[in-house]
Design a protein around this motif. Structure first.
Motif, PDB file in Angstrom:
ATOM      1  N   ASP A  56     -15.662   6.456  -0.759  1.00  0.00           N
ATOM      2  CA  ASP A  56     -16.005   5.909  -2.072  1.00  0.00           C
ATOM      3  C   ASP A  56     -14.885   5.005  -2.578  1.00  0.00           C
ATOM      4  O   ASP A  56     -15.143   3.944  -3.162  1.00  0.00           O
ATOM      5  CB  ASP A  56     -16.243   7.043  -3.077  1.00  0.00           C
ATOM      6  N   ARG A  57     -13.653   5.408  -2.357  1.00  0.00           N
ATOM      7  CA  ARG A  57     -12.516   4.589  -2.787  1.00  0.00           C
ATOM      8  C   ARG A  57     -12.363   3.358  -1.909  1.00  0.00           C
ATOM      9  O   ARG A  57     -11.930   2.299  -2.379  1.00  0.00           O
ATOM     10  CB  ARG A  57     -11.223   5.411  -2.785  1.00  0.00           C
ATOM     11  N   VAL A  58     -12.708   3.478  -0.636  1.00  0.00           N
ATOM     12  CA  VAL A  58     -12.692   2.304   0.241  1.00  0.00           C
ATOM     13  C   VAL A  58     -13.650   1.240  -0.300  1.00  0.00           C
ATOM     14  O   VAL A  58     -13.315   0.047  -0.361  1.00  0.00           O
ATOM     15  CB  VAL A  58     -13.087   2.694   1.682  1.00  0.00           C
ATOM     16  N   LYS A  59     -14.821   1.672  -0.732  1.00  0.00           N
ATOM     17  CA  LYS A  59     -15.844   0.731  -1.207  1.00  0.00           C
ATOM     18  C   LYS A  59     -15.390  -0.061  -2.424  1.00  0.00           C
ATOM     19  O   LYS A  59     -15.782  -1.215  -2.593  1.00  0.00           O
ATOM     20  CB  LYS A  59     -17.136   1.483  -1.533  1.00  0.00           C
ATOM     21  N   VAL A  60     -14.576   0.553  -3.289  1.00  0.00           N
ATOM     22  CA  VAL A  60     -14.134  -0.142  -4.505  1.00  0.00           C
ATOM     23  C   VAL A  60     -12.752  -0.766  -4.346  1.00  0.00           C
ATOM     24  O   VAL A  60     -12.186  -1.288  -5.307  1.00  0.00           O
ATOM     25  CB  VAL A  60     -14.153   0.803  -5.726  1.00  0.00           C
ATOM     26  N   GLY A  61     -12.197  -0.722  -3.133  1.00  0.00           N
ATOM     27  CA  GLY A  61     -10.925  -1.388  -2.858  1.00  0.00           C
ATOM     28  C   GLY A  61      -9.687  -0.557  -3.088  1.00  0.00           C
ATOM     29  O   GLY A  61      -8.566  -1.075  -2.994  1.00  0.00           O
ATOM     30  N   GLY A  62      -9.851   0.747  -3.382  1.00  0.00           N
ATOM     31  CA  GLY A  62      -8.678   1.588  -3.631  1.00  0.00           C
ATOM     32  C   GLY A  62      -7.944   2.026  -2.387  1.00  0.00           C
ATOM     33  O   GLY A  62      -6.758   2.368  -2.438  1.00  0.00           O
ATOM     34  N   ILE A  63      -8.638   2.045  -1.245  1.00  0.00           N
ATOM     35  CA  ILE A  63      -8.052   2.395   0.052  1.00  0.00           C
ATOM     36  C   ILE A  63      -8.463   1.334   1.055  1.00  0.00           C
ATOM     37  O   ILE A  63      -9.593   0.847   1.030  1.00  0.00           O
ATOM     38  CB  ILE A  63      -8.541   3.783   0.538  1.00  0.00           C
ATOM     39  N   ASP A  64      -7.544   0.985   1.949  1.00  0.00           N
ATOM     40  CA  ASP A  64      -7.843   0.045   3.035  1.00  0.00           C
ATOM     41  C   ASP A  64      -8.140   0.850   4.301  1.00  0.00           C
ATOM     42  O   ASP A  64      -7.230   1.358   4.946  1.00  0.00           O
ATOM     43  CB  ASP A  64      -6.660  -0.889   3.260  1.00  0.00           C
ATOM     44  N   ALA A  65      -9.431   0.955   4.629  1.00  0.00           N
ATOM     45  CA  ALA A  65      -9.817   1.766   5.783  1.00  0.00           C
ATOM     46  C   ALA A  65      -9.288   1.203   7.089  1.00  0.00           C
ATOM     47  O   ALA A  65      -9.081   1.942   8.058  1.00  0.00           O
ATOM     48  CB  ALA A  65     -11.339   1.882   5.855  1.00  0.00           C
ATOM     49  N   ALA A  66      -9.071  -0.108   7.151  1.00  0.00           N
ATOM     50  CA  ALA A  66      -8.619  -0.743   8.387  1.00  0.00           C
ATOM     51  C   ALA A  66      -7.097  -0.755   8.530  1.00  0.00           C
ATOM     52  O   ALA A  66      -6.569  -1.273   9.512  1.00  0.00           O
ATOM     53  CB  ALA A  66      -9.149  -2.176   8.459  1.00  0.00           C
ATOM     54  N   ALA A  67      -6.397  -0.166   7.565  1.00  0.00           N
ATOM     55  CA  ALA A  67      -4.929  -0.200   7.584  1.00  0.00           C
ATOM     56  C   ALA A  67      -4.361   0.459   8.830  1.00  0.00           C
ATOM     57  O   ALA A  67      -4.882   1.468   9.307  1.00  0.00           O
ATOM     58  CB  ALA A  67      -4.378   0.489   6.339  1.00  0.00           C
ATOM     59  N   GLN A  68      -3.276  -0.108   9.328  1.00  0.00           N
ATOM     60  CA  GLN A  68      -2.547   0.441  10.467  1.00  0.00           C
ATOM     61  C   GLN A  68      -1.156   0.856   9.993  1.00  0.00           C
ATOM     62  O   GLN A  68      -0.296   0.014   9.757  1.00  0.00           O
ATOM     63  CB  GLN A  68      -2.431  -0.603  11.577  1.00  0.00           C
ATOM     64  N   PRO A  69      -0.905   2.155   9.805  1.00  0.00           N
ATOM     65  CA  PRO A  69       0.424   2.595   9.361  1.00  0.00           C
ATOM     66  C   PRO A  69       1.526   2.099  10.289  1.00  0.00           C
ATOM     67  O   PRO A  69       1.370   2.079  11.511  1.00  0.00           O
ATOM     68  CB  PRO A  69       0.315   4.117   9.402  1.00  0.00           C
ATOM     69  N   GLN A  70       2.635   1.688   9.681  1.00  0.00           N
ATOM     70  CA  GLN A  70       3.763   1.134  10.423  1.00  0.00           C
ATOM     71  C   GLN A  70       4.928   2.120  10.427  1.00  0.00           C
ATOM     72  O   GLN A  70       5.286   2.662   9.378  1.00  0.00           O
ATOM     73  CB  GLN A  70       4.214  -0.192   9.793  1.00  0.00           C
ATOM     74  N   ASN A  85      -1.514   1.688   2.576  1.00  0.00           N
ATOM     75  CA  ASN A  85      -2.645   2.105   1.756  1.00  0.00           C
ATOM     76  C   ASN A  85      -3.842   2.549   2.593  1.00  0.00           C
ATOM     77  O   ASN A  85      -4.996   2.326   2.231  1.00  0.00           O
ATOM     78  CB  ASN A  85      -3.082   0.997   0.766  1.00  0.00           C
ATOM     79  N   GLY A  86      -3.553   3.189   3.718  1.00  0.00           N
ATOM     80  CA  GLY A  86      -4.611   3.659   4.599  1.00  0.00           C
ATOM     81  C   GLY A  86      -5.148   5.029   4.219  1.00  0.00           C
ATOM     82  O   GLY A  86      -4.689   5.665   3.266  1.00  0.00           O
ATOM     83  N   ILE A  87      -6.140   5.474   4.993  1.00  0.00           N
ATOM     84  CA  ILE A  87      -6.703   6.813   4.820  1.00  0.00           C
ATOM     85  C   ILE A  87      -5.588   7.848   5.005  1.00  0.00           C
ATOM     86  O   ILE A  87      -4.857   7.829   5.999  1.00  0.00           O
ATOM     87  CB  ILE A  87      -7.821   7.049   5.857  1.00  0.00           C
ATOM     88  N   GLY A  88      -5.460   8.769   4.045  1.00  0.00           N
ATOM     89  CA  GLY A  88      -4.318   9.675   4.010  1.00  0.00           C
ATOM     90  C   GLY A  88      -4.066  10.487   5.271  1.00  0.00           C
ATOM     91  O   GLY A  88      -2.928  10.558   5.748  1.00  0.00           O
ATOM     92  N   PRO A  89      -5.075  11.163   5.852  1.00  0.00           N
ATOM     93  CA  PRO A  89      -4.807  11.952   7.047  1.00  0.00           C
ATOM     94  C   PRO A  89      -4.330  11.117   8.238  1.00  0.00           C
ATOM     95  O   PRO A  89      -3.612  11.647   9.099  1.00  0.00           O
ATOM     96  CB  PRO A  89      -6.161  12.610   7.340  1.00  0.00           C
ATOM     97  N   LEU A  90      -4.701   9.848   8.303  1.00  0.00           N
ATOM     98  CA  LEU A  90      -4.165   8.995   9.367  1.00  0.00           C
ATOM     99  C   LEU A  90      -2.679   8.742   9.140  1.00  0.00           C
ATOM    100  O   LEU A  90      -1.872   8.815  10.077  1.00  0.00           O
ATOM    101  CB  LEU A  90      -4.920   7.667   9.430  1.00  0.00           C
ATOM    102  N   VAL A  91      -2.314   8.475   7.887  1.00  0.00           N
ATOM    103  CA  VAL A  91      -0.889   8.292   7.565  1.00  0.00           C
ATOM    104  C   VAL A  91      -0.135   9.585   7.856  1.00  0.00           C
ATOM    105  O   VAL A  91       0.964   9.570   8.426  1.00  0.00           O
ATOM    106  CB  VAL A  91      -0.707   7.875   6.092  1.00  0.00           C
TER     107      VAL A  91
END
Length: 340
Positions: A56-70, A85-91
């Motif tokens: 839901d937050r991805v849809k409104v721009g609050g999270i970047d689903a395509a983000a690649q943590p560095q 600003n990626g999905i938390g469990p991936l970070v």
């Protein structure tokens, strides 16, 4: 209403939903692993229902689903992780792996993550690390829901902290706790059902103790242990938020109030290679003795024997891995819809 579903199916559905939401498939599986383990362990407020909340937050721009943590390794045992600003469990998984990599090389490793979001519960990360022989200390900051001790307005998050210790001869011991008496998600569930809160969980907006769940959602959570819980919440935010370069205290944005705004949460992962402290036989023997002493404690209520931190959740995880998980039908229906 509940449905029984296997871990394999849940993992496939969560992975598919996150992939449809914009994540790379390999990243989706990493994030899904944390949420599905949480669901199987009975931590349902932090389980598969979070997939829909994240998207839901991805849809409104609050999270970047395509983000690649560095990951930037600043010292052999120390890493900084920019979650982008990626999905938390991936970070979270990226930071855990960076901490364990440092520990493999140096015996102890740490990773500080910024630019993240809600990363699920700590228990799955600690279990994954324990399976590989690592003890861990893991913490995160969070949206402000707790008032400073003596204050009447929220300034601190219900910042979770966890400690895990591996056990070569059996189940690891894992503490996973937030620093309020009860999690805000539990209060939301009670507000939705219309049931009252237990006393001592929260206050209303004026700082008065309340058993009204709706009033509590407009107020703030009470810290566990009073001023001691407040102190722990402060120190977790200093470690996970301030030192990581993330937002902290009131600088953290509330995902439920401004879902379109990046939260910039911070996490800290510290991993210790327990195999460098004792050989397997010694650690197995000492853990068995330690656990045995606690289990042998006479119980005040014979129907409720003494247990270790995380023991109930780990037993639930093992049972539901074998028999399938009982999942809320509404949560499963939404996950299936998101997975297409």
């Amino acid at each position: 209403m509940t449905e029984r579903v296997t871990e394999t199916e849940l993992l496939a559905l969560a992975t598919a939903a996150l992939t449809r939401g914009g994540m790379a498939q390999a990243d989706s599986r990493q994030a899904a692993r944390i949420l599905v383990m949480a669901e199987l362990a009975g931590l349902t407020t932090h389980g598969i229902s979070r997939v829909g909340q994240y998207l839901d937050r991805v849809k409104v721009g609050g999270i970047d689903a395509a983000a690649q943590p560095q990951v930037m390794r600043v010292m052999p045992a120390l890493a900084m992780v920019d979650g982008q600003n990626g999905i938390g469990p991936l970070v979270g998984m990226t930071a855990l792996e960076a901490a364990m990599a440092g520990a493999r090389d140096c015996g102890i490793g740490a990773a500080f993550a910024r630019g993240s979001n809600h990363f699920g519960p700590i228990l799955p990360y600690a279990l994954i690390a324990a399976e590989q022989g690592f003890a861990t200390l893991i913490a995160s900051n969070a949206t402000t829901t707790i008032a400073p001790w003596g204050g009447r307005d929220t300034r601190l998050g219900n910042n979770p902290i966890g400690i895990g210790v591996p056990n070569p001869g059996g189940d690891p011991v894992v503490l996973d706790m937030a620093l309020s008496v009860a999690a805000r998600a539990k209060i939301r569930d009670l507000a939705a059902s219309g049931d009252p809160l237990p006393e001592g969980w929260a206050t209303d907006a004026e700082g008065r103790p309340t058993t009204d769940a709706r009033a509590a959602l407009a107020g703030f959570l009470l810290p566990v242990g009073g001023h001691k819980g407040y102190g722990l919440a402060v120190m977790v935010d200093l470690l996970a938020g301030l030192l990581s370069g993330a937002a902290y205290l009131t600088r953290v944005k509330a995902w439920d109030k401004t879902p379109e705004v990046a939260q910039d949460l911070g996490h800290v992962f510290i991993a210790i290679d327990a195999t460098k402290l004792a050989d397997t036989a010694t650690l197995t023997s000492r853990m068995a003795d330690f656990i045995g002493i606690l289990h042998a404690t006479p119980a005040a209520d014979p129907a409720r024997p003494v247990m270790l931190p995380g023991e109930r959740e780990i037993a639930t995880l093992k049972r539901q891995r074998q028999d399938g998980a009982l999942v809320k039908a509404a949560d499963l229906a939404r996950l299936r819809a998101l997975a297409g």
